[in-house]
Design an enzyme around this catalytic site. Structure first.
Site, PDB file in Angstrom:
ATOM      1  N   SER A   1       0.699 -39.024 -30.057  1.00 59.23           N
ATOM      2  CA  SER A   1       0.924 -37.887 -31.167  1.00 59.23           C
ATOM      3  C   SER A   1      -0.003 -38.374 -32.218  1.00 59.23           C
ATOM      4  O   SER A   1      -0.104 -39.696 -32.457  1.00 59.23           O
ATOM      5  CB  SER A   1       2.098 -37.915 -31.623  1.00 59.23           C
ATOM      6  OG  SER A   1       2.186 -37.156 -32.904  1.00 59.23           O
TER       7      SER A   1
ATOM      8  N   TYR B   1      10.705 -40.956 -34.759  1.00 60.14           N
ATOM      9  CA  TYR B   1       9.750 -40.288 -33.622  1.00 60.14           C
ATOM     10  C   TYR B   1       8.224 -40.915 -33.682  1.00 60.14           C
ATOM     11  O   TYR B   1       7.929 -41.309 -32.793  1.00 60.14           O
ATOM     12  CB  TYR B   1       9.358 -38.729 -34.185  1.00 60.14           C
ATOM     13  CG  TYR B   1       8.474 -38.285 -33.012  1.00 60.14           C
ATOM     14  CD1 TYR B   1       8.777 -37.987 -31.836  1.00 60.14           C
ATOM     15  CD2 TYR B   1       7.223 -37.733 -33.528  1.00 60.14           C
ATOM     16  CE1 TYR B   1       7.994 -37.237 -30.973  1.00 60.14           C
ATOM     17  CE2 TYR B   1       6.343 -37.313 -33.084  1.00 60.14           C
ATOM     18  CZ  TYR B   1       6.644 -36.892 -31.398  1.00 60.14           C
ATOM     19  OH  TYR B   1       5.787 -36.304 -30.601  1.00 60.14           O
TER      20      TYR B   1
END
Length: 280
Positions: free
Chosen positions: A129, A142
């Protein structure tokens, strides 16, 4: 091909695109309903919760006993979860859950399937990501899993290069998926359960960050387009070690490597909507 987290979003789109290119895809799902949704020509659903050892063992057995004796050409590690809250507020069990899925689960699958990829001189594609390079507020857990996946990928790439196995990292920015859309709702629900002091310290920050992300997702890359790009990356003859997906990732990743941390903090702060104080 194996694609984990293939029931919806990026994983489903990647599995379908690889199948359209003529590959047979073992698509990881976690329920019979998800299996029925993804099943198609060239897409074979397999039960795969990557935190469950028995599922990983069964996947390896399926590959080793393939009726057509096909080699495993690529593993796309896409499964993931996202629960966002301030570092101080997010319960440790939620931290551990995200690391179990977003990091340790992928490592478990890699460890089990590497022998097959050595045989085929295949490829591992880890879906990271933009949050694996630059972390927004409330995204600490995250992003932490993605930073760790980035580091593990770098080590793994150097360890298996001489074995003929390639390791590629894909860094998507905003993509329209169910997980991304639902993460804001989860954050607001967690915020509602904060005590009064936490509400005072973090309430506005959470609401502005969620609002900013929700506004961005309206113009973010569709999951289908992301899946098409990942499928092409997965099958490139000579891939790079890293790819960004989306303009936001292409913009943010280089900046994170160039700008000082406090400057990046100001860039992120400027992207959040300002909340007007209520009049007493």
């Amino acid at each position: 091909m194996v694609v984990s987290g293939a029931s919806t979003g990026i994983g489903a789109a990647t599995a379908r695109e690889l199948a359209s290119m003529g590959y047979h895809v073992l698509a990881g799902v976690r329920s019979d309903q998800e299996a029925d949704t993804i099943r198609a020509q060239g897409v074979e659903p397999v039960m795969l919760d990557i935190t469950v050892e028995a599922h990983i063992e069964a996947l390896a057995e399926r590959i080793s006993r393939d009726p057509e004796q096909r080699l495993l050409r690529a593993l796309v590690n896409n499964a993931g979860i996202e629960v966002n809250a301030p570092v101080e507020v997010l319960e440790l069990d939620r931290w551990r859950e995200q690391f179990e899925v977003n990091l340790f689960g992928h490592i478990a699958v890699i460890q089990k399937l590497l022998p097959f990829l050595r045989e085929s001189r295949g490829r591992i594609v880890n879906i990271s990501s933009v949050g694996g390079v630059a972390a927004l507020p409330i995204f600490g857990a995250y992003a932490g899993t993605k930073f760790a996946l980035e580091a593990a990928s770098d080590s793994l790439r150097q360890e298996v290069a001489a074995q003929g196995v390639q390791v590629v990292v894909v860094q998507p920015g905003g993509v329209k998926t169910e997980m991304a859309a639902h993460s804001g709702t989860i954050s607001l629900e967690l915020a509602d359960r904060m005590n009064a002091e936490q509400q005072h310290l973090y309430g506005d920050l959470i609401k502005s960050t969620v609002a900013s992300n929700a506004a961005f997702l309206k113009r973010a890359m569709p999951a289908e387009k992301a899946g098409e790009k990942i499928a092409r990356i997965t099958t490139k003859p000579r891939p790079r070690t890293r790819y960004t997906l989306g303009l936001d990732a292409a913009f943010t990743v280089p900046l994170a490597h160039i700008l000082p941390g406090r400057v990046m903090d100001r860039v992120f702060a400027a992207s959040r909507p300002r909340r007007t104080p209520s009049k007493s």
